[in-house]
Design a protein around this motif. Structure first.
Motif, PDB file in Angstrom:
ATOM      1  N   THR A   7       0.830  -1.208   0.000  1.00  0.00           N
ATOM      2  CA  THR A   7       0.000   0.000   0.000  1.00  0.00           C
ATOM      3  C   THR A   7       0.865   1.258   0.000  1.00  0.00           C
ATOM      4  OG1 THR A   7      -1.750  -1.172   1.185  1.00  0.00           O
ATOM      5  CG2 THR A   7      -1.808   1.222   1.248  1.00  0.00           C
ATOM      6  N   ILE A   8       1.857   1.291   0.854  1.00  0.00           N
ATOM      7  CA  ILE A   8       2.729   2.467   0.935  1.00  0.00           C
ATOM      8  C   ILE A   8       3.482   2.674  -0.377  1.00  0.00           C
ATOM      9  CG2 ILE A   8       4.803   3.393   2.050  1.00  0.00           C
ATOM     10  CD1 ILE A   8       3.774   2.061   4.656  1.00  0.00           C
ATOM     11  N   ILE A   9       4.077   1.622  -0.897  1.00  0.00           N
ATOM     12  CA  ILE A   9       4.868   1.749  -2.128  1.00  0.00           C
ATOM     13  C   ILE A   9       3.995   2.128  -3.311  1.00  0.00           C
ATOM     14  CG2 ILE A   9       6.241   0.447  -3.805  1.00  0.00           C
ATOM     15  CD1 ILE A   9       7.461  -1.038  -1.422  1.00  0.00           C
ATOM     16  N   TYR A  10       2.832   1.503  -3.434  1.00  0.00           N
ATOM     17  CA  TYR A  10       1.967   1.770  -4.588  1.00  0.00           C
ATOM     18  C   TYR A  10       1.533   3.227  -4.636  1.00  0.00           C
ATOM     19  CZ  TYR A  10      -1.805   1.508  -7.929  1.00  0.00           C
ATOM     20  OH  TYR A  10      -2.607   1.727  -9.016  1.00  0.00           O
ATOM     21  N   TRP A  11       1.026   3.746  -3.525  1.00  0.00           N
ATOM     22  CA  TRP A  11       0.515   5.119  -3.545  1.00  0.00           C
ATOM     23  C   TRP A  11       1.634   6.146  -3.508  1.00  0.00           C
ATOM     24  CZ3 TRP A  11      -3.986   5.276  -5.552  1.00  0.00           C
ATOM     25  CH2 TRP A  11      -4.896   4.252  -5.327  1.00  0.00           C
ATOM     26  N   MET A  12       2.771   5.803  -2.904  1.00  0.00           N
ATOM     27  CA  MET A  12       3.893   6.724  -2.869  1.00  0.00           C
ATOM     28  C   MET A  12       4.549   6.851  -4.251  1.00  0.00           C
ATOM     29  SD  MET A  12       6.821   6.845   0.031  1.00  0.00           S
ATOM     30  CE  MET A  12       8.050   5.827  -0.696  1.00  0.00           C
ATOM     31  N   ALA A  13       4.600   5.753  -4.995  1.00  0.00           N
ATOM     32  CA  ALA A  13       5.190   5.778  -6.329  1.00  0.00           C
ATOM     33  C   ALA A  13       4.287   6.494  -7.332  1.00  0.00           C
ATOM     34  CB  ALA A  13       5.480   4.362  -6.810  1.00  0.00           C
ATOM     35  N   ASN A  14       3.007   6.629  -7.009  1.00  0.00           N
ATOM     36  CA  ASN A  14       2.046   7.341  -7.849  1.00  0.00           C
ATOM     37  C   ASN A  14       2.028   6.775  -9.268  1.00  0.00           C
ATOM     38  OD1 ASN A  14       0.022   9.169  -8.316  1.00  0.00           O
ATOM     39  ND2 ASN A  14       1.426  10.830  -8.861  1.00  0.00           N
ATOM     40  N   ILE A  15       1.993   5.466  -9.349  1.00  0.00           N
ATOM     41  CA  ILE A  15       2.001   4.807 -10.652  1.00  0.00           C
ATOM     42  C   ILE A  15       0.665   5.008 -11.354  1.00  0.00           C
ATOM     43  CG2 ILE A  15       2.196   2.579 -11.813  1.00  0.00           C
ATOM     44  CD1 ILE A  15       4.041   1.743  -9.491  1.00  0.00           C
ATOM     45  N   ARG A  16      -0.398   4.602 -10.705  1.00  0.00           N
ATOM     46  CA  ARG A  16      -1.741   4.752 -11.268  1.00  0.00           C
ATOM     47  C   ARG A  16      -2.696   5.065 -10.129  1.00  0.00           C
ATOM     48  NH1 ARG A  16      -3.036   0.872 -15.448  1.00  0.00           N
ATOM     49  NH2 ARG A  16      -5.028   1.904 -15.445  1.00  0.00           N
ATOM     50  N   ASN A  17      -3.511   6.045 -10.298  1.00  0.00           N
ATOM     51  CA  ASN A  17      -4.519   6.368  -9.289  1.00  0.00           C
ATOM     52  C   ASN A  17      -5.800   5.615  -9.614  1.00  0.00           C
ATOM     53  OD1 ASN A  17      -2.950   8.101  -7.749  1.00  0.00           O
ATOM     54  ND2 ASN A  17      -3.344   9.815  -9.120  1.00  0.00           N
ATOM     55  N   ASP A  18      -5.729   4.308  -9.492  1.00  0.00           N
ATOM     56  CA  ASP A  18      -6.839   3.436  -9.838  1.00  0.00           C
ATOM     57  C   ASP A  18      -6.943   2.348  -8.779  1.00  0.00           C
ATOM     58  OD1 ASP A  18      -8.719   1.766 -10.965  1.00  0.00           O
ATOM     59  OD2 ASP A  18      -7.720   1.608 -12.905  1.00  0.00           O
ATOM     60  N   ALA A  19      -8.055   2.321  -8.062  1.00  0.00           N
ATOM     61  CA  ALA A  19      -8.227   1.346  -6.984  1.00  0.00           C
ATOM     62  C   ALA A  19      -8.272  -0.077  -7.519  1.00  0.00           C
ATOM     63  CB  ALA A  19      -9.484   1.656  -6.190  1.00  0.00           C
ATOM     64  N   GLY A  20      -8.845  -0.289  -8.697  1.00  0.00           N
ATOM     65  CA  GLY A  20      -8.900  -1.625  -9.285  1.00  0.00           C
ATOM     66  C   GLY A  20      -7.520  -2.181  -9.556  1.00  0.00           C
ATOM     67  N   VAL A  21      -6.649  -1.345 -10.110  1.00  0.00           N
ATOM     68  CA  VAL A  21      -5.273  -1.767 -10.379  1.00  0.00           C
ATOM     69  C   VAL A  21      -4.548  -2.018  -9.063  1.00  0.00           C
ATOM     70  CG1 VAL A  21      -3.064  -1.048 -11.372  1.00  0.00           C
ATOM     71  CG2 VAL A  21      -5.187  -0.581 -12.597  1.00  0.00           C
ATOM     72  N   TYR A  22      -4.786  -1.155  -8.075  1.00  0.00           N
ATOM     73  CA  TYR A  22      -4.152  -1.327  -6.765  1.00  0.00           C
ATOM     74  C   TYR A  22      -4.513  -2.683  -6.164  1.00  0.00           C
ATOM     75  CZ  TYR A  22      -3.837  -1.124  -1.719  1.00  0.00           C
ATOM     76  OH  TYR A  22      -3.602  -1.442  -0.417  1.00  0.00           O
ATOM     77  N   PHE A  23      -5.800  -3.041  -6.180  1.00  0.00           N
ATOM     78  CA  PHE A  23      -6.220  -4.303  -5.572  1.00  0.00           C
ATOM     79  C   PHE A  23      -5.726  -5.502  -6.383  1.00  0.00           C
ATOM     80  CE2 PHE A  23      -9.431  -1.603  -3.418  1.00  0.00           C
ATOM     81  CZ  PHE A  23      -9.053  -1.914  -2.116  1.00  0.00           C
ATOM     82  N   SER A  24      -5.664  -5.385  -7.700  1.00  0.00           N
ATOM     83  CA  SER A  24      -5.143  -6.503  -8.491  1.00  0.00           C
ATOM     84  C   SER A  24      -3.639  -6.683  -8.259  1.00  0.00           C
ATOM     85  CB  SER A  24      -5.458  -6.314  -9.972  1.00  0.00           C
ATOM     86  OG  SER A  24      -4.833  -5.178 -10.478  1.00  0.00           O
ATOM     87  N   ILE A  25      -2.925  -5.584  -8.108  1.00  0.00           N
ATOM     88  CA  ILE A  25      -1.487  -5.679  -7.804  1.00  0.00           C
ATOM     89  C   ILE A  25      -1.272  -6.254  -6.405  1.00  0.00           C
ATOM     90  CG2 ILE A  25       0.550  -4.254  -7.310  1.00  0.00           C
ATOM     91  CD1 ILE A  25      -0.201  -2.609  -9.779  1.00  0.00           C
ATOM     92  N   THR A  26      -2.082  -5.830  -5.473  1.00  0.00           N
ATOM     93  CA  THR A  26      -1.990  -6.375  -4.110  1.00  0.00           C
ATOM     94  C   THR A  26      -2.261  -7.873  -4.120  1.00  0.00           C
ATOM     95  OG1 THR A  26      -2.704  -4.248  -3.213  1.00  0.00           O
ATOM     96  CG2 THR A  26      -2.873  -6.151  -1.760  1.00  0.00           C
ATOM     97  N   PHE A  27      -3.291  -8.299  -4.850  1.00  0.00           N
ATOM     98  CA  PHE A  27      -3.600  -9.724  -4.971  1.00  0.00           C
ATOM     99  C   PHE A  27      -2.419 -10.484  -5.588  1.00  0.00           C
ATOM    100  CE2 PHE A  27      -5.252 -13.098  -7.798  1.00  0.00           C
ATOM    101  CZ  PHE A  27      -5.727 -13.969  -6.834  1.00  0.00           C
ATOM    102  N   THR A  28      -1.816  -9.913  -6.611  1.00  0.00           N
ATOM    103  CA  THR A  28      -0.675 -10.555  -7.265  1.00  0.00           C
ATOM    104  C   THR A  28       0.497 -10.711  -6.306  1.00  0.00           C
ATOM    105  OG1 THR A  28      -1.347  -9.617  -9.378  1.00  0.00           O
ATOM    106  CG2 THR A  28       0.914 -10.403  -9.216  1.00  0.00           C
ATOM    107  N   PHE A  29       0.781  -9.660  -5.535  1.00  0.00           N
ATOM    108  CA  PHE A  29       1.886  -9.762  -4.579  1.00  0.00           C
ATOM    109  C   PHE A  29       1.584 -10.768  -3.480  1.00  0.00           C
ATOM    110  CE2 PHE A  29       3.728  -5.764  -6.223  1.00  0.00           C
ATOM    111  CZ  PHE A  29       5.045  -6.184  -6.285  1.00  0.00           C
ATOM    112  N   ILE A  30       0.348 -10.856  -3.059  1.00  0.00           N
ATOM    113  CA  ILE A  30      -0.013 -11.857  -2.052  1.00  0.00           C
ATOM    114  C   ILE A  30       0.178 -13.263  -2.613  1.00  0.00           C
ATOM    115  CG2 ILE A  30      -1.966 -12.805  -0.751  1.00  0.00           C
ATOM    116  CD1 ILE A  30      -2.824  -9.852  -0.282  1.00  0.00           C
TER     117      ILE A  30
END
Length: 178
Positions: A7-30
C-alpha cells in the motif's frame, strides 16, 4: 505486513490512481508471497537443516530471478534455458504486474519534449528510443502477452500448490523415517 508495504509503495510511487489496479497488484503480490513461502517450506522440509536450506536457496533463486523477465527480455532467453523461467514464480508475477500496470495506458507523454516529432497527420511521436507511445508498446518491448494474464495467475497458484504438496510429502517421508 506485506499488505501495508504494498500500500505504501503503490501510492507513494504514484504509478496509477486506480483502486482496481491497486487491488489486483496487491492480490498478485499476495500470490507471489504465498508461492515464496511454499518454496521456503519445501526447501526447509526437504533438507531439515537451516544451514543447508540457506545454502541451497541462493543458487536456486538466482536463476529463477535472472530468467523472470526483469533483466532479460522474454524473447531473448535461449531455448536451452527457457524451462527455467517456467519454474519461476517471479516470471509469472512479473508478467501479471506488467499486464495490470500497462494495459489501459492509451498514451504515454514523452518525458523530454525536445525529442518530440510531429507527423504530417498531427501525431506527436518521441524520437527517444526509450519513450513508448502507449502501454501496449511497453508490453511489446518486454515481450509480455496480454492474453496470458489468467493463465499466469492460474500457473502461479498451481506452482504454489505443487510446492506445498511436495513439502507435505517430504515432511511425511521424514516423519516416517523417525
Amino acid at each position: 505486513m506485506s499488505f501495508i508495504l504494498i500500500t505504501i509503495i503503490y501510492w507513494m510511487a504514484n504509478i496509477r490512481n486506480d483502486a482496481g489496479v491497486y487491488f489486483s497488484i496487491t492480490f498478485t503480490f499476495i500470490l507471489m508471497i504465498q508461492c515464496s513461502m511454499s518454496f521456503a517450506y519445501l526447501i526447509s522440509v526437504s533438507t531439515g537443516n537451516i544451514e543447508i536450506s540457506t545454502a541451497l536457496a541462493g543458487p536456486i533463486l538466482i536463476p529463477l530471478i535472472l530468467f523472470a523477465g526483469y533483466f532479460l527480455n522474454n524473447d531473448s532467453t535461449r531455448a536451452y534455458f527457457i524451462w527455467i523461467k517456467y519454474l519461476s514464480w517471479f516470471y509469472y508475477t512479473f508478467e501479471i504486474l506488467m499486464i495490470e500496470l500497462w494495459t489501459s495506458y492509451d498514451f504515454i507523454p514523452c518525458s523530454n519534449p525536445f525529442n518530440n516529432v510531429t507527423t504530417p497527420g498531427g501525431t506527436v511521436l518521441c524520437k527517444n528510443a526509450r519513450c513508448f507511445a502507449n502501454g501496449d508498446a511497453v508490453l511489446d518491448q518486454y515481450a509480455v502477452k496480454k492474453d496470458l494474464l489468467w493463465l499466469n495467475i492460474v500457473l502461479l497458484i498451481l506452482l504454489t500448490i505443487l510446492m506445498r504438496v511436495l513439502g507435505f510429502f517430504f515432511l511425511k517421508l521424514k516423519l516416517r523415517k523417525n
